[in-house]
Design a protein around this motif. Structure first.
Motif, PDB file in Angstrom:
ATOM      1  N   ALA A   8       0.831  -1.207   0.000  1.00 48.96           N
ATOM      2  CA  ALA A   8       0.000   0.000   0.000  1.00 48.96           C
ATOM      3  C   ALA A   8       0.865   1.255   0.000  1.00 48.96           C
ATOM      4  CB  ALA A   8      -0.928  -0.004   1.214  1.00 48.96           C
ATOM      5  N   ALA A   9       1.949   1.224   0.749  1.00 44.97           N
ATOM      6  CA  ALA A   9       2.846   2.378   0.794  1.00 44.97           C
ATOM      7  C   ALA A   9       3.484   2.617  -0.572  1.00 44.97           C
ATOM      8  CB  ALA A   9       3.922   2.164   1.854  1.00 44.97           C
ATOM      9  N   ARG A  11       2.189   1.902  -3.465  1.00 47.50           N
ATOM     10  CA  ARG A  11       1.154   2.465  -4.350  1.00 47.50           C
ATOM     11  C   ARG A  11       0.967   3.950  -4.068  1.00 47.50           C
ATOM     12  NH1 ARG A  11      -1.714  -2.419  -3.202  1.00 47.50           N
ATOM     13  NH2 ARG A  11      -2.978  -1.290  -1.677  1.00 47.50           N
ATOM     14  N   THR A  12       0.932   4.318  -2.794  1.00 44.43           N
ATOM     15  CA  THR A  12       0.769   5.725  -2.442  1.00 44.43           C
ATOM     16  C   THR A  12       1.975   6.544  -2.913  1.00 44.43           C
ATOM     17  OG1 THR A  12      -0.536   5.137  -0.493  1.00 44.43           O
ATOM     18  CG2 THR A  12       0.410   7.341  -0.537  1.00 44.43           C
ATOM     19  N   ARG A  15       1.591   7.200  -6.599  1.00 42.39           N
ATOM     20  CA  ARG A  15       0.463   8.056  -6.988  1.00 42.39           C
ATOM     21  C   ARG A  15       0.604   9.471  -6.460  1.00 42.39           C
ATOM     22  NH1 ARG A  15      -4.179   3.587  -5.364  1.00 42.39           N
ATOM     23  NH2 ARG A  15      -3.804   2.146  -7.110  1.00 42.39           N
ATOM     24  N   ASP A  16       0.943   9.608  -5.180  1.00 41.26           N
ATOM     25  CA  ASP A  16       1.015  10.931  -4.548  1.00 41.26           C
ATOM     26  C   ASP A  16       1.829  10.836  -3.269  1.00 41.26           C
ATOM     27  OD1 ASP A  16       0.713  13.449  -3.552  1.00 41.26           O
ATOM     28  OD2 ASP A  16      -1.476  13.404  -3.419  1.00 41.26           O
ATOM     29  N   ARG A  19       0.856  12.119   0.221  1.00 39.78           N
ATOM     30  CA  ARG A  19      -0.154  11.448   1.037  1.00 39.78           C
ATOM     31  C   ARG A  19       0.423  10.313   1.874  1.00 39.78           C
ATOM     32  NH1 ARG A  19      -5.334  12.817  -0.261  1.00 39.78           N
ATOM     33  NH2 ARG A  19      -6.118  10.878   0.648  1.00 39.78           N
ATOM     34  N   LEU A  20       1.725  10.113   1.799  1.00 41.70           N
ATOM     35  CA  LEU A  20       2.349   9.071   2.615  1.00 41.70           C
ATOM     36  C   LEU A  20       2.221   9.411   4.097  1.00 41.70           C
ATOM     37  CD1 LEU A  20       5.644   8.401   0.627  1.00 41.70           C
ATOM     38  CD2 LEU A  20       3.857   6.705   1.075  1.00 41.70           C
ATOM     39  N   SER A  21       1.753   8.463   4.887  1.00 45.33           N
ATOM     40  CA  SER A  21       1.722   8.646   6.337  1.00 45.33           C
ATOM     41  C   SER A  21       3.100   8.346   6.897  1.00 45.33           C
ATOM     42  CB  SER A  21       0.698   7.703   6.965  1.00 45.33           C
ATOM     43  OG  SER A  21       1.129   6.352   6.834  1.00 45.33           O
ATOM     44  N   GLN A  24       3.664   4.662   6.776  1.00 42.49           N
ATOM     45  CA  GLN A  24       4.000   4.181   5.440  1.00 42.49           C
ATOM     46  C   GLN A  24       5.450   4.516   5.085  1.00 42.49           C
ATOM     47  OE1 GLN A  24       0.721   6.058   3.273  1.00 42.49           O
ATOM     48  NE2 GLN A  24      -0.072   4.018   2.760  1.00 42.49           N
TER      49      GLN A  24
END
Length: 357
Positions: A8-9, A11-12, A15-16, A19-21, A24
């Motif tokens: 998931a990290a 993919r984020t 994409r952007d 938006r990584l936490s 992540q």
């Protein structure tokens, strides 16, 4: 297949990255194998968009302030000579780091600025880490802002954002084996430099007692400073290299492995994008194979060539470590990339004189 949270990290990140936490980003710092390759490819695509395809470098000379800054008439003349030699060799930057030696004049830091400016008119002086800025202000009985304003007026162009280590007070104390320059003071001194019109680099020393969470917090703090001041020219992720024979603090690693160096560089590119758009591969601390991996994994800059010159080759802190123009061109060619000689602030070099081959 990497774990779901790492997938998931990734993919984020693609994409952007904004938006990584934090969680992540920490997961990405642990990437290995195929996930590491995907992370580095994502960071390199972002590098191409934010910084272009040319590999940049600056032609510079290092001076060790403690070694050359005695402040005597002979020492000051020597600084002027060394700066003039660097300019003759094609340098557009002189870098000076380290404290004044004991017994130097109270205005010794300003004298060094004046001497470099006199010896090499037009050359950019990149000098005085936050601890030296604090020391300079204390010696002359002024505020750091007053010293930095005076130094800028005398010819200082930028300050190294080193001595950052990891911007966490507990980590800094453990690594230093005692009190260190507090994080709040480091931030104050660097932001003050930005406020008076000086730029700075931004750094992180990693691979010792810190955790991935500390690394992420450090990068977030640098990003927040950059958003406020716009004063950072580049980020330099520096692997920890323990002094030979030194006893390491409890729980201290002897430096990062190649996997971590690659992951840190890639994650830094993602978290700093749009705030600090140049990421350096610190070639003096790495082997060539790893430098190439970093340049293919998010880094766009090689920093300075670190000319030694002939008048006093041992006058710099990293004496004996010199990169040539031919080295830069060879590295770039192996990646199918171009080369651009830059100024300290990543501008075009007006002087067409070639760097030493």
């Amino acid at each position: 297949m990497p774990p779901a949270d790492l997938r998931a990290a990734l993919r984020t990140a693609a994409r952007d990255p904004d938006r990584l936490s934090d969680a992540q980003a920490e997961a990405l710092l642990g990437a290995d194998g195929g996930a590491l390759e995907e992370l580095c490819a994502t960071a390199d695509a972002l590098r191409a968009r934010r910084a272009g395809d040319e590999i940049t470098h600056v032609v510079n000379r290092n001076l060790d302030v403690e070694r050359v800054g005695a402040g005597t008439p002979a020492a000051r003349a020597r600084v002027r000579e060394l700066a003039a030699e660097a300019q003759r060799l094609g340098a557009t930057e002189v870098c000076a780091q380290g404290p004044l030696p004991p017994g130097a004049p109270a205005d010794g830091y300003l004298d060094l600025v004046r001497d470099v400016a006199a010896g090499a008119p037009g050359v950019h002086l990149h000098a005085f880490r936050p601890p030296e800025v604090a020391d300079a202000a204390a010696r002359r009985g002024s505020s750091p802002r007053e010293f930095l304003e005076a130094a800028r007026a005398a010819g200082l162009g930028s300050v190294p954002g080193t001595a950052a280590r990891i911007l966490d007070d507990d980590v800094r104390a453990r690594l230093a084996g005692g009190p260190d320059l507090p994080v709040a003071r480091w931030v104050e001194l660097v932001t003050t430099a930005h406020e008076v019109g000086l730029t700075s680099t931004a750094t992180m020393v990693h691979g010792h007692v810190e955790s991935p969470a500390h690394q992420v917090a450090h990068l977030r703090l640098l990003a927040s400073i950059a958003e406020r001041t716009g004063g950072f020219t580049e980020f330099i992720p520096m692997p920890f290299v323990p002094p030979p024979g030194a006893a390491l603090p409890a729980g201290c690693r002897p430096g990062p492995d190649a996997r971590e160096v690659r992951a840190v560089t890639a994650v830094a590119r993602l978290l700093l994008a749009g705030r600090i758009d140049h990421v350096q591969a610190p070639w003096p601390k790495l082997d060539e194979a790893l430098v190439l991996q970093l340049l293919a994994g998010g880094a766009d800059d090689l920093g300075g060539l670190l000319l030694d010159g002939e008048l006093d080759p041992s006058a710099g802190q990293e004496r004996g470590l010199t990169l040539t123009r031919s080295d830069v061109e060879r590295l770039a060619a192996s990646l199918g990339r171009g080369v651009r000689r830059r100024t300290t602030r990543y501008g075009e070099v007006a002087d067409p004189a070639p760097a030493p081959a």
